[in-house]
Scaffold this active site. Structure first.
Site, PDB file in Angstrom:
ATOM      1  N   VAL A 192      -4.477   2.685  -3.642  1.00  0.00           N
ATOM      2  CA  VAL A 192      -4.734   3.093  -5.021  1.00  0.00           C
ATOM      3  C   VAL A 192      -3.857   2.268  -5.946  1.00  0.00           C
ATOM      4  O   VAL A 192      -2.870   1.653  -5.521  1.00  0.00           O
ATOM      5  CB  VAL A 192      -4.474   4.599  -5.250  1.00  0.00           C
ATOM      6  CG1 VAL A 192      -5.516   5.436  -4.527  1.00  0.00           C
ATOM      7  CG2 VAL A 192      -3.065   4.986  -4.800  1.00  0.00           C
ATOM      8  N   GLU A 193      -4.211   2.265  -7.230  1.00  0.00           N
ATOM      9  CA  GLU A 193      -3.595   1.341  -8.177  1.00  0.00           C
ATOM     10  C   GLU A 193      -2.112   1.569  -8.409  1.00  0.00           C
ATOM     11  O   GLU A 193      -1.394   0.672  -8.856  1.00  0.00           O
ATOM     12  CB  GLU A 193      -4.341   1.422  -9.516  1.00  0.00           C
ATOM     13  CG  GLU A 193      -4.237   2.762 -10.208  1.00  0.00           C
ATOM     14  CD  GLU A 193      -5.525   3.169 -10.898  1.00  0.00           C
ATOM     15  OE1 GLU A 193      -5.480   3.437 -12.106  1.00  0.00           O
ATOM     16  OE2 GLU A 193      -6.571   3.214 -10.233  1.00  0.00           O
ATOM     17  N   GLN A 194      -1.622   2.770  -8.122  1.00  0.00           N
ATOM     18  CA  GLN A 194      -0.194   3.039  -8.315  1.00  0.00           C
ATOM     19  C   GLN A 194       0.669   2.301  -7.296  1.00  0.00           C
ATOM     20  O   GLN A 194       1.888   2.335  -7.386  1.00  0.00           O
ATOM     21  CB  GLN A 194       0.068   4.550  -8.239  1.00  0.00           C
ATOM     22  CG  GLN A 194      -0.313   5.318  -9.493  1.00  0.00           C
ATOM     23  CD  GLN A 194      -1.794   5.615  -9.592  1.00  0.00           C
ATOM     24  OE1 GLN A 194      -2.589   5.201  -8.745  1.00  0.00           O
ATOM     25  NE2 GLN A 194      -2.195   6.338 -10.628  1.00  0.00           N
ATOM     26  N   GLY A 195       0.033   1.639  -6.308  1.00  0.00           N
ATOM     27  CA  GLY A 195       0.781   0.841  -5.350  1.00  0.00           C
ATOM     28  C   GLY A 195       0.902   1.467  -3.981  1.00  0.00           C
ATOM     29  O   GLY A 195       1.656   0.966  -3.133  1.00  0.00           O
TER      30      GLY A 195
END
Length: 507
Positions: free
Chosen positions: A321-324
């Site tokens: 996911v984009e939060q890493g």
């Protein structure tokens, strides 16, 4: 001279007209709320600082006034450049009322722009945003009438089009960590994610600005192990200790969420989606192949990992996911963007580089509106500014896109029994429209780049083709004319097999 100070003293340095970069994400992730609360308190008491510019990549707040909501006062803020707005209804209202200049850019573009600003480079040059509402040929990222300055421009390099997100000076960064030593070396070891705290701090420091860091406690023995430092002390100007700081919305501190330990997986570990969400997520999950790199978005797609776990498919793909966050038991709802037992936790800046460069085989994302051309809108619904978050960064880099959304909104009631779907109550708001209000996903660009695109609803599945959008599948129990075609604003191309089946049923 000690960098430790009270929050009130730290925010007392912020002047009228300053540009402030914030790091954080919904659910309390890296939210420096104690500092922001003191900034709000100062403004309400004195009317200063005012006319601020606020820059943030991901949504910050709990939807009830924390985070970005602390700054949502008329006169306090002049301009907001935000990737995701939904965690602050009050700031959304200021944008809707034309009380601020409202801009919305892809979250990854904002995070990486902060890095470029910190590196002294001439802004961010990228393909991300082309032919969407961010493209200056459409809206240039302007969300309301009060936003008039051009912050994005179209450029050409080696015969190819790109967008340049223009740099600006960052006067302050307000970020959060876990602990710090006296020199200002900050670790995020107990946080669920790293996000873009370093990029925000770098942008402020190298712009000649100041960096304010909220932490839960001072490091034991006044030492942060060098390998655990995420923000080096050279970047830090003010340290604010806030003992009540909790890790996130669901835990005061859970080391499995911060990636420090592995926790046993037992019954109930994964929260399975229900109702319409389960119907759509189940169908969408069939598009994931073993060995693929997959991304999952917020909303309906956020329930897919739990379904895959229930099917015994965890470990057969690489999720992120984009939060890493990479792999692990991905959390849903307010804690989307975190996981227990993650394999890796990167900065969101690094993660967006991975997405932009084509590191994802298939992405599963939400669907607000869909139109005849195959465009998708998730960034502005009615008069409400939502923002794209990482949606544009991810869709413009993924090889395959599976949009997941209900066919209609507001009042839709659907039941499934023994594999057959029935519409108990139709929705009053159509989502398959003639033309989307906002182009968050550009079907035109997807055709140019050769991406595979599917649109999955609870009753029908569509595919993007050169000639248009084609209806390729109807759920058992659904009448193609009554439940699908009659409730769309446009007539799609229709797979021949469906026409033959419909004719057979009518005969």
């Amino acid at each position: 001279m000690s960098k430790w100070m009270r929050a009130a003293d730290a925010v007392g340095q912020i002047f009228d007209g300053a540009t402030i970069a914030l790091a954080g994400s919904g659910g309390g992730l890296l939210e420096a709320d104690a500092v922001l609360a003191k900034l709000e308190e100062r403004f309400l008491a004195t009317g200063h600082p005012r006319d601020l510019t606020i820059v943030h990549a991901l949504g910050i707040g709990d939807g009830k006034g924390s985070g970005l909501g602390r700054l949502a006062h008329k006169g306090m803020v002049r301009r907001v450049i935000g990737g995701h707005w939904s965690w602050s209804p009050a700031m959304q209202q200021l944008a809707q009322d034309e009380s601020i200049e409202a801009y919305s850019f892809p979250a990854g573009a904002i995070s990486t722009l902060l890095r470029e600003i910190g590196a002294g480079r001439p802004g961010l040059v990228t393909h991300v945003g082309l032919r969407t509402f961010v493209d200056p040929r459409i809206d240039g990222g302007k969300i309301n009438a009060r936003a008039t300055e051009d912050l994005v421009e179209l450029v050409e390099l080696d015969g190819r089009e790109y967008l340049r997100y223009k740099p600006f000076k960052v006067d302050f960064a307000i970020v959060r960590g876990s602990t710090s030593d006296e020199a200002g070396n900050v670790t995020l070891r107990r946080e669920p994610a790293d996000l873009d705290v370093y990029a925000a701090a770098l942008a402020a420091h190298n712009s000649g600005g100041r960096v304010i860091v909220q932490v839960k406690a001072r490091a034991q023995d006044d030492y942060v192990p060098a390998r655990l430092v995420r923000i080096p002390g050279i970047l830090v100007d003010a340290l604010v200790e806030h003992g009540p700081q909790v890790q996130c919305a669901v835990a005061e501190y859970d080391p499995a969420i911060s990636g420090e330990v592995q926790t046993p997986i037992d019954d109930g570990f994964y929260e399975l989606p229900t109702g319409i969400r389960r119907i759509i997520a189940t169908r969408a999950a069939r598009e994931l192949q073993a060995g693929q790199s997959a991304n999952f978005g917020f909303g309906i797609p956020g329930g897919i990992p739990a379904l895959l776990a229930d099917q015994g498919r965890m470990g057969s793909f690489w999720g992120s996911v984009e939060q890493g966050i990479h792999n692990g038991a991905m959390l849903d709802g307010a804690m989307f963007g975190t996981a227990r037992n993650a394999d890796a936790i990167l900065s969101s800046v690094d993660q967006f580089d991975f997405y932009s460069g084509g590191g994802v085989d298939v992405t599963f994302l939400g669907m607000g509106e869909m139109d005849r051309a195959g465009n998708i809108n998730v960034s502005k619904l009615g008069a409400t500014v939502v923002g794209p978050g990482g949606f544009i960064d991810i869709t413009q880099g993924a090889k395959k896109i599976v949009f997941c959304g209900s066919f209609e909104a507001k009042g839709l009631v659907v039941e499934e029994h023994e594999g057959r779907v029935s519409i108990r109550s139709p929705g009053s708001v159509p989502k398959l429209v003639e033309r989307v209000q906002h182009i968050t996903f550009s079907a035109e660009r997807a055709r140019i780049t050769g991406q595979e695109v599917l649109y999955v609803t609870e009753r029908a599945v569509f595919r993007l083709e050169d000639a248009g959008v084609r209806l390729i599948e109807v759920a058992p129990g659904i009448d193609i004319e009554r439940d699908v075609l009659a409730r769309m604003a446009f007539r799609p191309l229709i797979d021949e097999r469906l026409l033959v089946a419909a004719e057979g049923e009518s005969a």
